[in-house]
Design an enzyme around this catalytic site. Structure first.
Site, PDB file in Angstrom:
ATOM      1  N   ASN A 274      37.995  24.853  26.662  1.00 53.03           N
ATOM      2  CA  ASN A 274      39.253  24.643  27.372  1.00 53.03           C
ATOM      3  C   ASN A 274      39.521  23.138  27.431  1.00 53.03           C
ATOM      4  O   ASN A 274      38.720  22.376  27.996  1.00 53.03           O
ATOM      5  CB  ASN A 274      39.152  25.234  28.779  1.00 53.03           C
ATOM      6  CG  ASN A 274      40.461  25.170  29.539  1.00 53.03           C
ATOM      7  OD1 ASN A 274      41.165  24.169  29.487  1.00 53.03           O
ATOM      8  ND2 ASN A 274      40.782  26.219  30.276  1.00 53.03           N
TER       9      ASN A 274
ATOM     10  N   ARG B  24      47.798   8.498  32.783  1.00 54.75           N
ATOM     11  CA  ARG B  24      48.242   7.174  32.348  1.00 54.75           C
ATOM     12  C   ARG B  24      49.568   7.212  31.595  1.00 54.75           C
ATOM     13  O   ARG B  24      50.236   6.197  31.437  1.00 54.75           O
ATOM     14  CB  ARG B  24      47.147   6.552  31.461  1.00 54.75           C
ATOM     15  CG  ARG B  24      47.365   5.108  31.065  1.00 54.75           C
ATOM     16  CD  ARG B  24      47.211   4.151  32.231  1.00 54.75           C
ATOM     17  NE  ARG B  24      47.398   2.783  31.803  1.00 54.75           N
ATOM     18  CZ  ARG B  24      46.410   1.962  31.447  1.00 54.75           C
ATOM     19  NH1 ARG B  24      45.151   2.392  31.466  1.00 54.75           N
ATOM     20  NH2 ARG B  24      46.665   0.719  31.092  1.00 54.75           N
TER      21      ARG B  24
ATOM     22  N   HIS C  61      45.575  26.219  29.325  1.00 55.47           N
ATOM     23  CA  HIS C  61      46.164  26.907  30.476  1.00 55.47           C
ATOM     24  C   HIS C  61      47.363  26.091  30.953  1.00 55.47           C
ATOM     25  O   HIS C  61      47.245  25.256  31.843  1.00 55.47           O
ATOM     26  CB  HIS C  61      45.127  27.044  31.596  1.00 55.47           C
ATOM     27  CG  HIS C  61      45.587  27.848  32.767  1.00 55.47           C
ATOM     28  ND1 HIS C  61      44.728  28.567  33.558  1.00 55.47           N
ATOM     29  CD2 HIS C  61      46.831  28.052  33.303  1.00 55.47           C
ATOM     30  CE1 HIS C  61      45.410  29.172  34.527  1.00 55.47           C
ATOM     31  NE2 HIS C  61      46.681  28.863  34.384  1.00 55.47           N
TER      32      HIS C  61
ATOM     33  N   ARG D 100      50.556  25.219  33.034  1.00 58.36           N
ATOM     34  CA  ARG D 100      51.123  25.598  34.328  1.00 58.36           C
ATOM     35  C   ARG D 100      52.580  25.141  34.398  1.00 58.36           C
ATOM     36  O   ARG D 100      52.992  24.238  33.664  1.00 58.36           O
ATOM     37  CB  ARG D 100      50.306  24.995  35.461  1.00 58.36           C
ATOM     38  CG  ARG D 100      48.898  25.589  35.562  1.00 58.36           C
ATOM     39  CD  ARG D 100      48.103  24.964  36.699  1.00 58.36           C
ATOM     40  NE  ARG D 100      46.773  25.535  36.783  1.00 58.36           N
ATOM     41  CZ  ARG D 100      46.452  26.635  37.458  1.00 58.36           C
ATOM     42  NH1 ARG D 100      47.393  27.275  38.126  1.00 58.36           N
ATOM     43  NH2 ARG D 100      45.225  27.091  37.482  1.00 58.36           N
TER      44      ARG D 100
ATOM     45  N   HIS E 101      48.677  19.361  33.483  1.00 58.18           N
ATOM     46  CA  HIS E 101      47.696  19.006  32.453  1.00 58.18           C
ATOM     47  C   HIS E 101      48.271  19.402  31.090  1.00 58.18           C
ATOM     48  O   HIS E 101      49.007  18.611  30.503  1.00 58.18           O
ATOM     49  CB  HIS E 101      46.315  19.618  32.728  1.00 58.18           C
ATOM     50  CG  HIS E 101      46.310  20.939  33.439  1.00 58.18           C
ATOM     51  ND1 HIS E 101      46.840  22.083  32.890  1.00 58.18           N
ATOM     52  CD2 HIS E 101      45.805  21.300  34.656  1.00 58.18           C
ATOM     53  CE1 HIS E 101      46.665  23.092  33.725  1.00 58.18           C
ATOM     54  NE2 HIS E 101      46.048  22.655  34.809  1.00 58.18           N
TER      55      HIS E 101
ATOM     56  N   GLU F  52      45.907  30.928  28.388  1.00 62.84           N
ATOM     57  CA  GLU F  52      45.751  31.642  29.642  1.00 62.84           C
ATOM     58  C   GLU F  52      46.764  31.135  30.659  1.00 62.84           C
ATOM     59  O   GLU F  52      47.231  30.004  30.588  1.00 62.84           O
ATOM     60  CB  GLU F  52      44.323  31.510  30.188  1.00 62.84           C
ATOM     61  CG  GLU F  52      43.899  30.107  30.554  1.00 62.84           C
ATOM     62  CD  GLU F  52      42.478  30.072  31.110  1.00 62.84           C
ATOM     63  OE1 GLU F  52      41.664  30.941  30.737  1.00 62.84           O
ATOM     64  OE2 GLU F  52      42.189  29.186  31.925  1.00 62.84           O
TER      65      GLU F  52
ATOM     66  N   THR G 101      43.265  25.667  40.804  1.00 69.54           N
ATOM     67  CA  THR G 101      42.602  26.291  39.668  1.00 69.54           C
ATOM     68  C   THR G 101      42.534  27.786  39.927  1.00 69.54           C
ATOM     69  O   THR G 101      42.819  28.237  41.037  1.00 69.54           O
ATOM     70  CB  THR G 101      41.190  25.706  39.448  1.00 69.54           C
ATOM     71  OG1 THR G 101      40.637  26.243  38.237  1.00 69.54           O
ATOM     72  CG2 THR G 101      40.277  26.019  40.617  1.00 69.54           C
TER      73      THR G 101
ATOM     74  N   HIS H 139      34.935  30.005  34.064  1.00 67.52           N
ATOM     75  CA  HIS H 139      35.078  29.353  35.367  1.00 67.52           C
ATOM     76  C   HIS H 139      33.720  28.966  35.937  1.00 67.52           C
ATOM     77  O   HIS H 139      32.944  29.817  36.375  1.00 67.52           O
ATOM     78  CB  HIS H 139      35.851  30.221  36.367  1.00 67.52           C
ATOM     79  CG  HIS H 139      36.506  29.389  37.434  1.00 67.52           C
ATOM     80  ND1 HIS H 139      37.789  28.901  37.311  1.00 67.52           N
ATOM     81  CD2 HIS H 139      36.042  28.931  38.604  1.00 67.52           C
ATOM     82  CE1 HIS H 139      38.105  28.201  38.380  1.00 67.52           C
ATOM     83  NE2 HIS H 139      37.049  28.188  39.179  1.00 67.52           N
ATOM     84  N   ASP H 140      33.447  27.666  35.910  1.00 69.00           N
ATOM     85  CA  ASP H 140      32.248  27.052  36.482  1.00 69.00           C
ATOM     86  C   ASP H 140      30.963  27.397  35.745  1.00 69.00           C
ATOM     87  O   ASP H 140      29.868  27.143  36.254  1.00 69.00           O
ATOM     88  CB  ASP H 140      32.110  27.384  37.976  1.00 69.00           C
ATOM     89  CG  ASP H 140      33.132  26.644  38.830  1.00 69.00           C
ATOM     90  OD1 ASP H 140      33.849  25.787  38.287  1.00 69.00           O
ATOM     91  OD2 ASP H 140      33.214  26.931  40.034  1.00 69.00           O
TER      92      ASP H 140
ATOM     93  N   GLY I 241      35.730  24.651  30.301  1.00 65.68           N
ATOM     94  CA  GLY I 241      36.481  23.410  30.230  1.00 65.68           C
ATOM     95  C   GLY I 241      35.917  22.308  31.099  1.00 65.68           C
ATOM     96  O   GLY I 241      35.350  21.338  30.614  1.00 65.68           O
ATOM     97  N   HIS I 242      36.052  22.444  32.419  1.00 70.71           N
ATOM     98  CA  HIS I 242      35.740  21.346  33.332  1.00 70.71           C
ATOM     99  C   HIS I 242      34.317  20.825  33.139  1.00 70.71           C
ATOM    100  O   HIS I 242      34.095  19.619  32.978  1.00 70.71           O
ATOM    101  CB  HIS I 242      35.943  21.804  34.783  1.00 70.71           C
ATOM    102  CG  HIS I 242      35.682  20.729  35.787  1.00 70.71           C
ATOM    103  ND1 HIS I 242      36.614  19.756  36.103  1.00 70.71           N
ATOM    104  CD2 HIS I 242      34.581  20.457  36.531  1.00 70.71           C
ATOM    105  CE1 HIS I 242      36.108  18.948  37.005  1.00 70.71           C
ATOM    106  NE2 HIS I 242      34.865  19.338  37.285  1.00 70.71           N
TER     107      HIS I 242
END
Length: 237
Positions: free
Chosen positions: A7, A18, A43, A45, A50, A70, A100, A190-191, A213-214
């Site tokens: 992701n 920036r 993803h 939004r 992002h 997603e 999130t 997720h996580d 991703g994160h």
């Protein structure tokens, strides 16, 4: 074999902080694939904080592995997916203002809503996956929506893993077993991280894909993107 989809939302977050086009989201996606990623996830939004809708359009001709979009299926999102035609669309129930994704679908309450949306995507030849928790009622309800896959929402697993990994995985093992009995392929996300991914993989034997991703992008700040992707892939062996 479990596929690793990267992701790249956090790449876009850094760019947007920036302005301009550094880091370049498209270049990042190409590099992720070159370094071993077997899919790219975005993803978008509504506020485009992002990934932007134009990013999705720009990425489509560049992604050579599997492209997964997603998001919450409002009409703008649905139209974008139908325009781009990714390999997979993953439906999440989070409202536009959510920081999130933080829950799975109530597939019983939202049955008709999901049936209609999933049919639109199937008519366009797009594989569907819906975000669900480990509640067996919601997994059983997913069948009635017509979805091809479910994505298990793994934040509870990641939170509880450091305390008691066996307890943390228990509900996910039961959920995956029931999904398999129903013929649903399983994704997860997720996580998930270098700390907890391999144990999840070892215990969820019918895992088709993980979307990360994160944690992965954060790890890349320390280990480098190529090395990090290879580290995550080793967790899936």
């Amino acid at each position: 074999m479990t596929r690793l989809s990267v992701n790249i939302n956090k790449i876009a977050t850094l760019r947007n902080a920036r302005g301009g086009n550094t880091p370049n989201v498209c270049e990042a996606a190409i590099n992720c694939e070159r370094f071993g990623a077997e899919g790219i996830t975005v993803h978008p939004r509504p506020d485009e904080r992002h990934i932007r809708y134009q990013d999705v359009r720009d990425l489509k001709p560049l992604v050579t592995t599997e492209f997964n979009i997603e998001g919450y299926p409002n009409r703008e999102f649905i139209n974008l997916v139908l325009e781009v035609i990714p390999d997979q669309v993953t439906l999440v129930p989070d409202p536009p203002e959510a920081l999130t994704s933080n829950a799975g679908w109530d597939t019983v309450e939202n049955k008709d809503f999901l049936i209609n949306i999933i049919k639109e995507f199937h008519d366009a030849g797009i594989r569907t996956s819906i975000f669900v928790d480990t509640n067996l009622t919601n997994i059983e309800g997913a069948i009635a929506t017509g979805t091809d896959r479910i994505e298990l929402y793994t934040e509870p697993y990641a939170t509880n893993y450091p305390k008691d990994k066996e307890a943390a995985i228990s509900a996910f093992v039961s959920a995956a077993k029931r999904a398999g009995e129903l013929g649903l392929a399983i994704n997860a996300g997720h996580d998930l991280s270098l700390e907890n991914l391999n144990y999840f993989y070892q215990n969820i034997t019918n895992l088709a894909e993980v979307s990360i991703g994160h944690a992965l992008i954060s790890d890349a700040l320390y280990f480098g993107l190529e090395n990090t992707i290879q580290m995550y892939r080793r967790c899936l062996k």
